[in-house]
Write an enzyme that holds these catalytic residues in place. Structure first.
Site, short mmCIF file in Angstrom:
data_model
loop_
_atom_site.label_atom_id
_atom_site.label_comp_id
_atom_site.label_asym_id
_atom_site.label_seq_id
_atom_site.Cartn_x
_atom_site.Cartn_y
_atom_site.Cartn_z
N GLU A 45 6.59 13.18 -10.54
CA GLU A 45 5.45 12.49 -11.51
C GLU A 45 5.77 10.78 -11.66
OE1 GLU A 45 7.07 12.73 -15.79
OE2 GLU A 45 5.72 10.69 -16.50
N ARG A 49 4.23 2.18 -13.96
CA ARG A 49 5.77 0.56 -14.62
C ARG A 49 5.21 -0.46 -14.09
NH1 ARG A 49 10.03 4.70 -17.11
NH2 ARG A 49 8.48 6.24 -17.95
N THR A 73 3.26 7.92 -17.71
CA THR A 73 2.63 6.72 -18.60
C THR A 73 1.40 5.80 -19.08
OG1 THR A 73 5.32 6.26 -17.54
CG2 THR A 73 4.04 4.35 -19.04
N LYS A 133 4.23 17.22 -23.23
CA LYS A 133 5.57 16.94 -23.41
C LYS A 133 6.41 16.41 -24.46
CE LYS A 133 6.98 12.44 -21.67
NZ LYS A 133 7.02 11.56 -20.60
C1 3PG Z 1 9.94 9.28 -19.46
O1 3PG Z 1 9.85 8.36 -18.58
O2 3PG Z 1 9.16 10.50 -19.68
C2 3PG Z 1 10.74 8.71 -19.94
O3 3PG Z 1 11.31 7.34 -19.67
C3 3PG Z 1 12.41 9.58 -19.69
O4 3PG Z 1 12.69 9.56 -20.04
P1 3PG Z 1 14.90 9.43 -19.03
O5 3PG Z 1 14.71 8.05 -18.27
O6 3PG Z 1 15.65 9.64 -19.75
O7 3PG Z 1 14.87 10.92 -18.18
#
Ligand code: 3PG
Length: 218
Positions: A45, A49, A73, A133
């Site tokens: 994924e 960002r 995101t 999710k």
């Molecule tokens: C996401 O975008 O799904 C989260 O930022 C992931 O979380 P993590 O960095 O704790 O794995």
């Protein structure tokens, strides 16, 4: 309303892992994706960002055609459409609103919209969605919350993300209502910055071995 896209679980092949790629350049994104694929990962994924996230999606699709590449995101209809145009094969969002769900569904791409509460799951369910999710998984109740949700949302499957690492991966994967586990622990920023691709491959191989014992997607 548009007809529903195929389920994301029908696309995810191999270990039930969905590592996050956050890259500053398409070149870096391809290097991360290759390191993950070398460790046995079949799906990634790319998160929106960084300024070059869309170009990163396109570059990975071209360089690694066997890898399943999604976009994460997603916060707006514009994001969803831009990711589809860039070649994303599925969409993931950290949150759910009616407008966002409608926009994501309208792309026709498999999706995992973010939920953290029963009401948000119910809203996604009303749209016909059966895969979401669970974010932020650890802070939203983690394993115990997913167990509690399994009793009432019997048809809903989750991609827990947020606070998951090698230490608790097996526990999340073992849950019947988890179809894939996501997160950034396989692509730590310090390893990416130092271009330690071998170490990312080693982390991925370790996670892949855990996943293969517990849950391998179709
Ligand atoms: C996401 O975008 O799904 C989260 O930022 C992931 O979380 P993590 O960095 O704790 O794995």
């Amino acid at each position: 309303m548009s007809s529903l896209p195929p389920l994301l679980s029908s696309l995810v092949k191999g270990p039930a892992l969905l590592p996050i790629i956050q890259a500053d350049t398409p070149h870096e994104a391809v290097a991360i994706a290759k390191a993950l694929a070398d460790g046995g990962v079949g799906s990634v994924e790319v998160v929106l960002r960084t300024r070059q996230a869309l170009a990163a999606i396109t570059a990975i699709r071209t360089a690694l055609p066997n890898l399943l590449v999604g976009a994460g995101t997603i916060l707006s209809a514009a994001d969803a459409n831009a990711c589809k145009d860039a070649g994303a094969q599925f969409l993931v969002s950290p949150a759910s609103t009616p407008k966002l769900l409608e926009a994501m569904i309208a792309t026709g791409l498999p999706l995992a919209p973010g939920v953290a509460t029963p009401s948000e799951i119910a809203m996604a369910y009303e749209y016909g969605l059966r895969e979401v999710k669970f974010f932020p998984a650890h802070l939203s109740g983690g394993i115990e919350m997913l167990k509690a949700l399994s009793g009432v949302f019997r048809q809903v499957k989750f991609c827990p993300t947020g606070g998951i690492g090698q230490h608790n991966l097996a526990e999340f994967l073992a849950l019947k209502n988890v179809f894939v586990v996501g997160g950034s622990w396989l692509t730590p920023a310090n390893l990416v910055k130092a271009q330690q691709w071998g170490q990312i491959t080693a982390l991925a191989a370790e996670a892949t071995a855990i996943a293969r014992q517990i849950k391998t997607a179709a």
